[in-house]
Design a protein around this motif. Sequence first.
Motif, PDB file in Angstrom:
ATOM      1  N   SER A   1       0.856  -1.063  -0.061  1.00 15.60           N
ATOM      2  CA  SER A   1      -0.073  -0.057   0.108  1.00 15.60           C
ATOM      3  C   SER A   1       1.017   1.152  -0.028  1.00 15.60           C
ATOM      4  O   SER A   1       0.723   2.144  -0.590  1.00 15.60           O
ATOM      5  CB  SER A   1      -1.122   0.196   1.465  1.00 15.60           C
ATOM      6  OG  SER A   1      -2.015  -1.006   1.023  1.00 15.60           O
TER       7      SER A   1
ATOM      8  N   THR B   1      -6.175   1.571   3.455  1.00 13.45           N
ATOM      9  CA  THR B   1      -5.479   0.386   3.658  1.00 13.45           C
ATOM     10  C   THR B   1      -4.502   0.282   4.577  1.00 13.45           C
ATOM     11  O   THR B   1      -4.006  -0.614   5.308  1.00 13.45           O
ATOM     12  CB  THR B   1      -5.320  -0.258   2.189  1.00 13.45           C
ATOM     13  OG1 THR B   1      -6.622  -0.436   1.758  1.00 13.45           O
ATOM     14  CG2 THR B   1      -4.748  -1.740   2.413  1.00 13.45           C
TER      15      THR B   1
ATOM     16  N   LEU C   1      -6.149   3.489  -0.870  1.00 16.13           N
ATOM     17  CA  LEU C   1      -4.617   2.926  -0.383  1.00 16.13           C
ATOM     18  C   LEU C   1      -4.325   3.550   1.127  1.00 16.13           C
ATOM     19  O   LEU C   1      -3.652   2.570   1.753  1.00 16.13           O
ATOM     20  CB  LEU C   1      -3.761   3.438  -1.510  1.00 16.13           C
ATOM     21  CG  LEU C   1      -3.757   2.486  -2.464  1.00 16.13           C
ATOM     22  CD1 LEU C   1      -2.810   3.158  -3.914  1.00 16.13           C
ATOM     23  CD2 LEU C   1      -3.456   1.181  -2.530  1.00 16.13           C
TER      24      LEU C   1
END
Length: 120
Positions: free
Chosen positions: A22, A103, A100
Amino acid sequence: MSISNEALQKLLQEIEQKAAFSQQQIGIVKAQIAAKNREGRILQLTSSEVGTLPEDTNVYEGVGKMFVWSPTAEVKQRLTAESEELKSETSNLEKKLHYLETTYKNSQQNIEQLFRTGGG
């Protein structure tokens, strides 16, 4: 119920890999957004320059290694279409960046929680 050390280590490794991936993707997406912003600025400057020209001015656009005459109205229309497409692409990249970052943040929280609870 406690988790074995092997399972805990495997889980930690998976979360760390997800976080690293990520983080790498965040850097890539940020670079793409910066490139799109530069491209948008160039389009904006070109559009403002073409907008100041009289309608009967000869305008030439680069096509490969040559220049082709284009009517000013067509150039303005193309620039507007490219600008709208660029806004859409930038918006999609910003959504991807948000995903992202979320995450990555969740992965970090999961790692911290694993260390706090000690896996069991």
